[in-house]
Design an enzyme around this catalytic site. Structure first.
Site, PDB file in Angstrom:
ATOM      1  CG  ASP A   1      -2.159   0.778   1.069  1.00 10.43           C
ATOM      2  OD1 ASP A   1      -3.246   0.186   1.148  1.00 10.43           O
ATOM      3  OD2 ASP A   1      -2.068   2.008   0.834  1.00 10.43           O
TER       4      ASP A   1
ATOM      5  CB  CYS B   1     -20.374  -2.633  -2.505  1.00 11.58           C
ATOM      6  SG  CYS B   1     -18.855  -2.875  -1.579  1.00 11.58           S
TER       7      CYS B   1
END
Ligand code: UGA
Length: 425
Positions: A30, A260
């Site tokens: 990351d 989502c």
């Protein structure tokens, strides 16, 4: 196998830890140094039940490590899972900037054959796009394959969902990549759907959109049931027992939220529009979802005498659902905005959400004290288990608006509360 997971959100971290459980060595990549440092120390930077214990287990055993060193991470791993965010772009489609950046880095730093797996939710055609971005960025051609392998994890139960999937979808045209993916998932006993990458990408959107459709269906039905004084929970139960329908995602509420469903339904609508075949049914799903908090606010307004101005409303729950600290597209925030627009005084509480809240965080008792009404906006079990007898004397008026149909109506009514749910008659 050495596996690289790019992106350490709930999907990436959960996926990586599951592979550790299956005996693989995993690296989490990351760019955010703070996240990396926290994860390396065994601390999650988000709330996900059960995951931190597993993280601790595998960081201690050195099965997983976290880094922000892109080049080394790419060179050292055979299989690379792309698990970065695909937020909604301004046109409604998914924004693929993060995915493209990862593909570019993979192309630049690749040293031998690798399988690149897109786990992020990405529109149809993304596997092909990732393939071309990688190829364009290679200085000398090195073979690789791109596989679509969507995730079906729910926030709040990501670990359980990852350990016990209903199915695994593998989208690739390469036999080599297929064999590697089969090997990776060999310990799972669920069905494996092997298909073309585009079908795999569509499966993910079609699944989320179908679940959103079920929710909008029951929510719209709830409004009719409300007019007819029918208990919509009984209707959900009565239709859900038909195995062709099933009981899941038929719980009426304030509308679906999260990171989502809202974005994925819009992205599929966009894809369909681009093809000149609009998905009218999903356009209706979105509209119904947008109207659901408005229906509920109107209910609150009517019950409180037609005016919300200067009424103190305690809103219990800020996350988009229980067991997560995620507030993205939370119906609770839509409700709060509307209440404030009506000049109500809003006090909020959430057991987990600690940042980005519009008001100072209070205890539940402080939140409800002096309130003209309380709204249950998130289905946290803490609220279900509240000692309602003690809540009542704290409130100015004992009025409950249950946006999740989570309380036993008869019980709270017996205690002297006025109760209004989502067609919870
Ligand atoms: C959803 C899907 O369920 C996962 O399978 C998928 O992997 C994930 O999206 C994703 O694409 O990453 P999630 O957004 O975490 O998972 O949450 P859900 O449990 O699906 O709930 C979504 C929303 O629908 C929440 O606001 C929830 O409160 C609402 N909901 C759910 C209802 O209003 N009624 C229901 O019966 C079920």
């Amino acid at each position: 196998m050495n596996i690289l997971i790019v992106g350490t959100g709930y999907v990436g971290t959960t996926t990586g830890l599951i592979f550790c459980e299956l005996g693989h060595k995993v690296t989490g990549l990351d760019l955010d140094l703070q996240k990396i440092q926290a994860l390396q120390a065994g601390k999650l930077h988000f709330y996900e039940p059960g995951l931190e214990d597993l993280l601790k287990k595998h960081t201690d055993a050195k099965n997983i490590n976290f880094t922000n060193q892109t080049e080394n991470a790419i060179k050292a791993n055979d299989v690379i899972f792309i698990c970065v965010g695909t937020p909604q772009g301004t046109d409604g489609n998914a924004d693929l900037s993060f995915v493209k950046n990862v593909a570019q880095s993979i192309g630049q730093h690749m040293n031998q054959y690798k399988v690149i797996v897109t786990k992020s939710t990405v529109p149809v055609g993304t596997a092909a796009l990732v393939t071309s971005v990688i190829a364009e960025n290679q200085s000398t051609p090195i073979p690789f394959d791109v596989v679509s392998n969507p995730e079906f994890l729910r926030e709040g139960s990501a670990l359980q969902d990852a350990l016990h999937p209903d199915r695994i979808v593998i989208g690739t045209t390469s036999e080599t990549a297929k064999a590697i993916m089969r090997e990776l998932y060999k310990d799972f006993s669920c069905p494996v759907v092997e298909t073309h990458p585009t079908a795999s990408e569509m499966i993910k959107y079609a699944a989320n959109s179908f679940l959103a459709l079920k929710i909008s269906y029951i929510n719209e039905l709830a409004r009719v049931c409300d007019k007819l004084s029918i208990n919509v929970n009984d209707v959900s139960n009565g239709i859900g027992l038909d195995h062709r329908i099933n009981p899941h995602f038929l719980k009426a509420g304030m509308g679906y939220g999260g990171s989502c469903f809202p974005k994925d339904v819009n992205a599929l609508i966009y894809t369909a529009q681009q093809q000149g075949t609009p998905l009218l049914i999903l356009e209706a799903v979105v509209n119904v979802n947008a109207e659901q908090p408005i229906y509920f606010i109107e209910k609150i307004k009517q019950a409180l005498g037609g005016e919300l101005k200067n009424k103190t409303i305690a809103v219990l729950g800020l996350s988009f659902k229980a067991n997560t600290d995620d507030t993205r597209e939370s119906p609770s925030f839509t409700l709060i905005e509307r209440l404030l627009a009506e000049k109500a005084i809003v006090k909020t509480h959430d057991p987990m959400v600690k940042s980005g809240v519009p008001h100072q965080m209070l205890t539940i008792e402080e939140t409800v004290t002096g309130a003209d009404a309380l709204v249950l906006a998130t289905d946290w079990k803490e609220y279900k288990k509240l000692h309602w007898e003690s809540v009542k004397p704290l409130m100015k008026q004992p009025v409950i608006f249950d946006g999740r149909n989570m309380l036993d109506k008869d019980q709270v009514q017996k205690l002297g509360f006025y109760y209004f749910g989502i067609s919870n008659h």
